[in-house]
Design a protein around this motif. Structure first.
Motif, PDB file in Angstrom:
ATOM      1  N   CYS A  46      62.369  46.190  13.437  1.00  0.00           N
ATOM      2  CA  CYS A  46      63.133  45.395  14.405  1.00  0.00           C
ATOM      3  C   CYS A  46      63.737  46.268  15.501  1.00  0.00           C
ATOM      4  O   CYS A  46      63.831  45.839  16.665  1.00  0.00           O
ATOM      5  N   ILE A  47      64.152  47.494  15.154  1.00  0.00           N
ATOM      6  CA  ILE A  47      64.673  48.412  16.164  1.00  0.00           C
ATOM      7  C   ILE A  47      63.589  48.727  17.197  1.00  0.00           C
ATOM      8  O   ILE A  47      63.830  48.708  18.413  1.00  0.00           O
ATOM      9  N   VAL A  48      62.369  49.014  16.723  1.00  0.00           N
ATOM     10  CA  VAL A  48      61.257  49.304  17.638  1.00  0.00           C
ATOM     11  C   VAL A  48      60.970  48.098  18.528  1.00  0.00           C
ATOM     12  O   VAL A  48      60.782  48.235  19.748  1.00  0.00           O
ATOM     13  N   LEU A  49      60.961  46.907  17.949  1.00  0.00           N
ATOM     14  CA  LEU A  49      60.646  45.708  18.721  1.00  0.00           C
ATOM     15  C   LEU A  49      61.777  45.349  19.693  1.00  0.00           C
ATOM     16  O   LEU A  49      61.523  44.767  20.755  1.00  0.00           O
ATOM     17  N   ALA A  50      63.015  45.681  19.344  1.00  0.00           N
ATOM     18  CA  ALA A  50      64.126  45.455  20.273  1.00  0.00           C
ATOM     19  C   ALA A  50      63.970  46.337  21.508  1.00  0.00           C
ATOM     20  O   ALA A  50      64.181  45.887  22.641  1.00  0.00           O
ATOM     21  N   ALA A  51      63.589  47.591  21.287  1.00  0.00           N
ATOM     22  CA  ALA A  51      63.334  48.485  22.423  1.00  0.00           C
ATOM     23  C   ALA A  51      62.147  48.000  23.238  1.00  0.00           C
ATOM     24  O   ALA A  51      62.153  48.050  24.479  1.00  0.00           O
ATOM     25  N   SER A  93      64.349  57.081  21.331  1.00  0.00           N
ATOM     26  CA  SER A  93      64.836  58.435  21.053  1.00  0.00           C
ATOM     27  C   SER A  93      66.362  58.464  21.009  1.00  0.00           C
ATOM     28  O   SER A  93      66.960  59.189  20.207  1.00  0.00           O
ATOM     29  N   LEU A  94      66.977  57.659  21.871  1.00  0.00           N
ATOM     30  CA  LEU A  94      68.430  57.619  21.969  1.00  0.00           C
ATOM     31  C   LEU A  94      69.077  57.133  20.670  1.00  0.00           C
ATOM     32  O   LEU A  94      70.103  57.671  20.233  1.00  0.00           O
ATOM     33  N   VAL A  95      68.468  56.135  20.046  1.00  0.00           N
ATOM     34  CA  VAL A  95      69.068  55.555  18.832  1.00  0.00           C
ATOM     35  C   VAL A  95      68.504  56.161  17.557  1.00  0.00           C
ATOM     36  O   VAL A  95      68.956  55.799  16.462  1.00  0.00           O
ATOM     37  N   ALA A  96      67.527  57.066  17.674  1.00  0.00           N
ATOM     38  CA  ALA A  96      66.905  57.628  16.472  1.00  0.00           C
ATOM     39  C   ALA A  96      67.903  58.253  15.503  1.00  0.00           C
ATOM     40  O   ALA A  96      67.821  57.997  14.280  1.00  0.00           O
ATOM     41  N   ILE A 100      73.714  48.541  16.501  1.00  0.00           N
ATOM     42  CA  ILE A 100      72.548  49.374  16.799  1.00  0.00           C
ATOM     43  C   ILE A 100      71.393  48.582  17.405  1.00  0.00           C
ATOM     44  O   ILE A 100      70.713  49.069  18.318  1.00  0.00           O
ATOM     45  N   LEU A 101      71.146  47.350  16.929  1.00  0.00           N
ATOM     46  CA  LEU A 101      70.042  46.563  17.478  1.00  0.00           C
ATOM     47  C   LEU A 101      70.313  46.208  18.938  1.00  0.00           C
ATOM     48  O   LEU A 101      69.438  46.356  19.795  1.00  0.00           O
TER      49      LEU A 101
END
Length: 477
Positions: free
Chosen positions: A417-422, A399-402, A372-373
């Motif tokens: 970390c997900i937000v920062l990866a995007a 939005s795609l990975v939400a 996912i990351l």
């Protein structure tokens, strides 16, 4: 009785593959025309935007509206920011303020550490102020330092650019991370802390180190915007260091009224309400808070700062009002080309977005089947390269990975970390479909080929380093 017929909404029938091929050919055509045939960038971007619109199947009766919409929306913000920022910068330069502050920085930090000092100043200013506004405000000082030390403008500009960029893309209260964080219900305080942890080393590698490395390999003449006046042209009496710093900090403080208070309203610290049922954000209940937020809108903040600078710094420049007016007016001519080319870059990006390339790519990337990351980062990178807008890439990837994030039951740190990866993916490889590419390149006096070497590489390094740091933090989430 006459009956009006409503044309059905246009739907893109091409898949992601053909759309990507068209986008790649359009980018190649821009580079060949500008670099190979020396066609003016403004004309090239308009021509290629029209050709791309036809190639992607946008209805002919919507093409001009799409072009004007993209050009106008970009110009609406860029013209005000660059115009008002150039006036402020010219007042700082013509009053001798840029020389005063540049000399003070050189005395305090030394010649060798001047790029680092400029970058750190950009980091601090970049916390509340947006990337483009901060860059325009800081450039007179950057040019003055480079002029006095007889060094490459690239060595001093890139740390400054990187300082503003990492703060803008990684740290709240900037709209990108706040918007993505809102989609995933992230802890904003934790996002700010981790964002800063990632931003600082990313700034050093992609700004200070890369600026020093690449400046020894490219040559860029000093731009004829501001910051290049000789000592003989400056007034005998100049402002103090404190006055100059106050003028540079004033727009940052005003913008923080907007970003800071808006964040407090959206997080519920300050009472707010939805103005309508379909509104996505809250409006503060207090009329006083509403006024402060409006004063902190970037164009308003720069207007106030320019007016204050006219009164405060103008007394050092000219003895009569007509002379001062001519000084201020002289700031606008050199930046007109920057504004128009940046607007045309926004036009090209708008055509790519209107073609549906983002939606087609999102559908394709949804079935990657990777961790996912990494999927979040890859989605943001591909969307960024395809259609240019960092904000669209960031919010679309999030939005795609939400749904996957919701099902993964990640910890608060994992969601951060997900937000920062995007966020990291959304700045990868800025090129000709990004209005920021043209803004940075033209303001710093770089041609297209040099901008690709310097700015596109800097953004790529920033993206990769930030994602590597986020990946390391994710291991402990």
């Amino acid at each position: 009785m006459l009956f009006a017929t409503v044309a059905p909404e246009w739907q893109q029938t091409l898949g992601a593959g053909p759309l990507l091929v068209i986008a790649a050919l359009a980018v190649a055509l821009i580079l060949i025309a500008v670099i190979g045939f020396r066609l003016h960038a403004f004309l090239t971007l308009i021509l290629v935007s029209i050709l791309t619109a036809f190639a992607t199947g946008i209805p002919s009766d919507q093409i001009v509206d799409t072009l004007v919409s993209g050009f106008g929306s970009t110009m609406g913000s860029v013209a005000l920011l660059v115009g008002l920022g150039a006036m402020l910068g010219k007042l700082v330069e013509a009053s001798g303020g840029a020389k005063v502050l540049a000399d003070a920085m050189i005395r305090a930090f030394g010649e060798k550490r001047a790029p680092l000092a400029l970058g750190v100043a950009a980091l601090l200013m970049g916390f509340p102020i947006f990337f483009d506004a901060g860059l325009v405000v800081m450039l007179p000082i950057v040019f003055a330092v480079a002029h006095r030390l007889k060094g490459s403008i690239v060595a001093y500009a890139i740390p400054t650019v990187a300082g503003f960029s990492v703060m803008h893309v990684l740290v709240p209260p900037h709209p990108g991370p706040v918007g993505a964080g809102t989609l995933l219900n992230v802890n904003m305080g934790l996002l700010m802390i981790v964002g800063l942890i990632v931003a600082i080393p990313t700034f050093y590698v992609s700004g200070v180190w890369w600026g020093g490395f690449i400046s020894r390999r490219v040559g860029v003449s000093m731009p004829k915007l501001f910051g290049t006046m000789s000592d003989d042209e400056l007034p005998e009496r100049m402002p103090s260091v404190g006055e100059v710093i106050a003028m540079l900090v004033l727009p940052a403080v005003l913008v923080f009224l907007n970003t800071g208070l808006s964040t407090l309203v959206q997080t519920g610290v300050i009472a707010g309400h939805k103005a309508s049922e379909d509104a996505k954000s809250l409006t503060p209940d207090s009329a006083f808070v509403q006024v402060l937020i409006q004063l902190g809108q970037t164009p308003v903040a720069l207007l106030i700062s320019a007016l204050v600078a006219t009164a405060l710094l103008g007394r050092y420049i000219a003895t009569d009002r007509s002379g001062l007016e001519k000084i201020v007016d002289s700031a606008l001519g050199p930046v007109c080309s920057v504004i128009l080319i940046t607007g045309a870059g926004g036009m090209f990006g708008k055509v790519l977005q209107a073609s549906g390339i983002g939606g087609a790519l999102a559908s394709t990337l949804d079935n990657l089947g990777v961790p996912i990351l990494l999927a979040t980062y890859v989605a943001a990178v591909v969307l960024r390269l395809a259609q240019g807008s960092a904000t669209v890439a960031l919010l679309t990837a999030t939005s795609l990975v939400a749904p996957a994030v919701a099902n993964a039951h990640l910890s608060p740190l994992g969601i951060v970390c997900i937000v920062l990866a995007a966020s990291a993916g959304s700045v990868f490889g800025s090129h000709v479909n990004d209005s920021g590419f043209w803004l940075v390149g033209r303001l710093t006096g770089m041609d297209v080929k040099t901008t690709l070497k310097v700015w596109t590489s800097q953004q790529t390094i920033e993206s990769v380093v930030a994602f590597a740091l986020v990946s390391a933090i994710f291991m402990f989430a």
